[in-house]
Design a protein around this motif. Sequence first.
Motif, PDB file in Angstrom:
ATOM      1  N   ILE A   1       0.840  -1.204   0.000  1.00 14.27           N
ATOM      2  CA  ILE A   1       0.000   0.000   0.000  1.00 14.27           C
ATOM      3  C   ILE A   1       0.870   1.248   0.000  1.00 14.27           C
ATOM      4  CG2 ILE A   1      -1.596   1.362   1.422  1.00 14.27           C
ATOM      5  CD1 ILE A   1      -2.956  -1.324   2.167  1.00 14.27           C
ATOM      6  N   ARG A   2       1.906   1.253   0.833  1.00 16.10           N
ATOM      7  CA  ARG A   2       2.813   2.412   0.875  1.00 16.10           C
ATOM      8  C   ARG A   2       3.396   2.692  -0.507  1.00 16.10           C
ATOM      9  NH1 ARG A   2       4.290   0.133   5.831  1.00 16.10           N
ATOM     10  NH2 ARG A   2       3.563   1.421   7.544  1.00 16.10           N
ATOM     11  N   LYS A   3       3.805   1.631  -1.172  1.00 13.57           N
ATOM     12  CA  LYS A   3       4.461   1.803  -2.469  1.00 13.57           C
ATOM     13  C   LYS A   3       3.496   2.329  -3.533  1.00 13.57           C
ATOM     14  CE  LYS A   3       7.467  -0.319  -5.812  1.00 13.57           C
ATOM     15  NZ  LYS A   3       8.234  -1.478  -6.199  1.00 13.57           N
ATOM     16  N   ILE A   4       2.311   1.736  -3.626  1.00 15.15           N
ATOM     17  CA  ILE A   4       1.436   2.150  -4.731  1.00 15.15           C
ATOM     18  C   ILE A   4       0.769   3.505  -4.494  1.00 15.15           C
ATOM     19  CG2 ILE A   4       1.037  -0.228  -5.509  1.00 15.15           C
ATOM     20  CD1 ILE A   4      -1.867   0.108  -4.455  1.00 15.15           C
ATOM     21  N   PHE A   5       0.685   3.941  -3.233  1.00 15.82           N
ATOM     22  CA  PHE A   5       0.047   5.231  -2.947  1.00 15.82           C
ATOM     23  C   PHE A   5       1.025   6.325  -2.530  1.00 15.82           C
ATOM     24  CE2 PHE A   5      -3.640   2.381  -2.461  1.00 15.82           C
ATOM     25  CZ  PHE A   5      -4.506   3.004  -3.350  1.00 15.82           C
ATOM     26  N   ALA A   6       2.307   6.049  -2.509  1.00 12.49           N
ATOM     27  CA  ALA A   6       3.305   7.027  -2.043  1.00 12.49           C
ATOM     28  C   ALA A   6       3.189   8.356  -2.786  1.00 12.49           C
ATOM     29  CB  ALA A   6       4.715   6.457  -2.185  1.00 12.49           C
ATOM     30  N   ARG A   7       2.963   8.306  -4.073  1.00 10.56           N
ATOM     31  CA  ARG A   7       2.909   9.543  -4.858  1.00 10.56           C
ATOM     32  C   ARG A   7       1.676  10.388  -4.538  1.00 10.56           C
ATOM     33  NH1 ARG A   7      -0.728   8.492  -8.877  1.00 10.56           N
ATOM     34  NH2 ARG A   7      -1.013   6.329  -9.430  1.00 10.56           N
ATOM     35  N   LYS A   8       0.681   9.793  -3.856  1.00 11.01           N
ATOM     36  CA  LYS A   8      -0.529  10.538  -3.494  1.00 11.01           C
ATOM     37  C   LYS A   8      -0.415  11.199  -2.123  1.00 11.01           C
ATOM     38  CE  LYS A   8      -3.658   8.122  -6.478  1.00 11.01           C
ATOM     39  NZ  LYS A   8      -5.021   7.689  -6.669  1.00 11.01           N
ATOM     40  N   GLY A   9       0.678  10.933  -1.426  1.00  9.58           N
ATOM     41  CA  GLY A   9       0.912  11.592  -0.150  1.00  9.58           C
ATOM     42  C   GLY A   9       0.648  10.699   1.050  1.00  9.58           C
TER      43      GLY A   9
ATOM     44  N   GLU B   1      -1.084  11.168   3.740  1.00 12.37           N
ATOM     45  CA  GLU B   1      -2.465  11.095   4.230  1.00 12.37           C
ATOM     46  C   GLU B   1      -3.227   9.949   3.561  1.00 12.37           C
ATOM     47  OE1 GLU B   1      -6.381  13.935   4.178  1.00 12.37           O
ATOM     48  OE2 GLU B   1      -4.453  14.913   4.575  1.00 12.37           O
ATOM     49  N   VAL B   2      -3.059   9.793   2.266  1.00 16.67           N
ATOM     50  CA  VAL B   2      -3.726   8.712   1.528  1.00 16.67           C
ATOM     51  C   VAL B   2      -3.144   7.357   1.939  1.00 16.67           C
ATOM     52  CG1 VAL B   2      -4.146   7.736  -0.772  1.00 16.67           C
ATOM     53  CG2 VAL B   2      -4.380  10.192  -0.403  1.00 16.67           C
ATOM     54  N   VAL B   3      -1.828   7.291   2.081  1.00 22.26           N
ATOM     55  CA  VAL B   3      -1.170   6.055   2.525  1.00 22.26           C
ATOM     56  C   VAL B   3      -1.711   5.653   3.893  1.00 22.26           C
ATOM     57  CG1 VAL B   3       1.014   5.023   3.268  1.00 22.26           C
ATOM     58  CG2 VAL B   3       0.937   6.395   1.169  1.00 22.26           C
ATOM     59  N   ASP B   4      -1.717   6.594   4.828  1.00 20.64           N
ATOM     60  CA  ASP B   4      -2.172   6.298   6.196  1.00 20.64           C
ATOM     61  C   ASP B   4      -3.636   5.865   6.225  1.00 20.64           C
ATOM     62  OD1 ASP B   4       0.354   6.918   7.119  1.00 20.64           O
ATOM     63  OD2 ASP B   4      -0.195   8.926   7.835  1.00 20.64           O
ATOM     64  N   MET B   5      -4.480   6.513   5.426  1.00 18.69           N
ATOM     65  CA  MET B   5      -5.895   6.164   5.370  1.00 18.69           C
ATOM     66  C   MET B   5      -6.074   4.718   4.906  1.00 18.69           C
ATOM     67  SD  MET B   5      -8.848   7.659   2.859  1.00 18.69           S
ATOM     68  CE  MET B   5      -7.916   7.098   1.441  1.00 18.69           C
ATOM     69  N   ASN B   6      -5.366   4.334   3.869  1.00 21.45           N
ATOM     70  CA  ASN B   6      -5.510   2.980   3.334  1.00 21.45           C
ATOM     71  C   ASN B   6      -4.931   1.926   4.275  1.00 21.45           C
ATOM     72  OD1 ASN B   6      -6.994   3.278   0.834  1.00 21.45           O
ATOM     73  ND2 ASN B   6      -5.245   4.457   0.120  1.00 21.45           N
ATOM     74  N   ILE B   7      -3.862   2.246   4.962  1.00 17.95           N
ATOM     75  CA  ILE B   7      -3.311   1.309   5.953  1.00 17.95           C
ATOM     76  C   ILE B   7      -4.260   1.194   7.148  1.00 17.95           C
ATOM     77  CG2 ILE B   7      -1.432   0.950   7.613  1.00 17.95           C
ATOM     78  CD1 ILE B   7       0.488   1.893   5.394  1.00 17.95           C
ATOM     79  N   LYS B   8      -4.865   2.296   7.542  1.00 22.51           N
ATOM     80  CA  LYS B   8      -5.869   2.251   8.608  1.00 22.51           C
ATOM     81  C   LYS B   8      -7.038   1.357   8.188  1.00 22.51           C
ATOM     82  CE  LYS B   8      -8.642   5.293  11.566  1.00 22.51           C
ATOM     83  NZ  LYS B   8      -9.030   6.704  11.850  1.00 22.51           N
ATOM     84  N   ALA B   9      -7.454   1.456   6.938  1.00 19.11           N
ATOM     85  CA  ALA B   9      -8.527   0.605   6.407  1.00 19.11           C
ATOM     86  C   ALA B   9      -8.112  -0.864   6.431  1.00 19.11           C
ATOM     87  CB  ALA B   9      -8.882   1.037   4.986  1.00 19.11           C
ATOM     88  N   LEU B  10      -6.879  -1.139   6.051  1.00 18.79           N
ATOM     89  CA  LEU B  10      -6.345  -2.504   6.075  1.00 18.79           C
ATOM     90  C   LEU B  10      -6.436  -3.085   7.486  1.00 18.79           C
ATOM     91  CD1 LEU B  10      -4.696  -4.534   4.152  1.00 18.79           C
ATOM     92  CD2 LEU B  10      -2.686  -3.627   5.327  1.00 18.79           C
ATOM     93  N   HIS B  11      -6.012  -2.304   8.469  1.00 14.44           N
ATOM     94  CA  HIS B  11      -6.057  -2.750   9.865  1.00 14.44           C
ATOM     95  C   HIS B  11      -7.488  -2.956  10.354  1.00 14.44           C
ATOM     96  CE1 HIS B  11      -1.842  -2.603  11.315  1.00 14.44           C
ATOM     97  NE2 HIS B  11      -1.689  -1.820  10.264  1.00 14.44           N
ATOM     98  N   ALA B  12      -8.400  -2.066   9.970  1.00 11.87           N
ATOM     99  CA  ALA B  12      -9.797  -2.187  10.405  1.00 11.87           C
ATOM    100  C   ALA B  12     -10.426  -3.465   9.854  1.00 11.87           C
ATOM    101  CB  ALA B  12     -10.591  -0.956   9.958  1.00 11.87           C
ATOM    102  N   GLY B  13     -10.141  -3.784   8.594  1.00 11.84           N
ATOM    103  CA  GLY B  13     -10.673  -5.010   8.003  1.00 11.84           C
ATOM    104  C   GLY B  13     -10.108  -6.252   8.658  1.00 11.84           C
TER     105      GLY B  13
END
Length: 194
Positions: A164-172, A174-186
Amino acid sequence: MKTDMVIAGVGGQGILSIAAALGSAALDNDLYMKQAETHGMSQRGGDVQSFMRISDKPIYSDLIPKGGADIILSVEPMEALRYLPYLKKGGYVVTNSTPFINITDYPEQEKLEATIKALPNYVLIDADRIAKEEVGSARAFNFVMLGAASPFIDVPFEYLEEGIRKIFARKGEEVVDMNIKALHAGRKFSQENR
């Protein structure tokens, strides 16, 4: 180690982002990976699926035979049922409970859920609600789904975070953290509800 998965859903639901994160996680950690995608009428809400095969040994085909998938990860419940013939005995269905109703004869949600709940191994999760309420972004529901499937994927969880970090790094960040938070919630939901 080997995991064969069918990732399914409807165009616009982030199927290919899930596949990209998984693929990145595998390749960056010296695992073998093969992937085949079908993009039906994806821009109009059509079927989208990806066969994802990950292993610590070479893989010679990107296709998963019927009865060969360890996991069906579906971000839409009817799509989970569409790919049931690919599920192997003892495999897991991990699906979102929120339907994407794009046809007039869409089955009743209660019937879909009853069929899923009749399976021996399943996780039925309201990823849309979790993404909105726990993550703070409805758009992150696809990574809630990947997190829910993660206990059944034979890839270390940290690798998924790295993907997730790698594919979203260019989006910043905040986007990386949001998606990792989603991963953890699931993942948390899956571990508490299986």
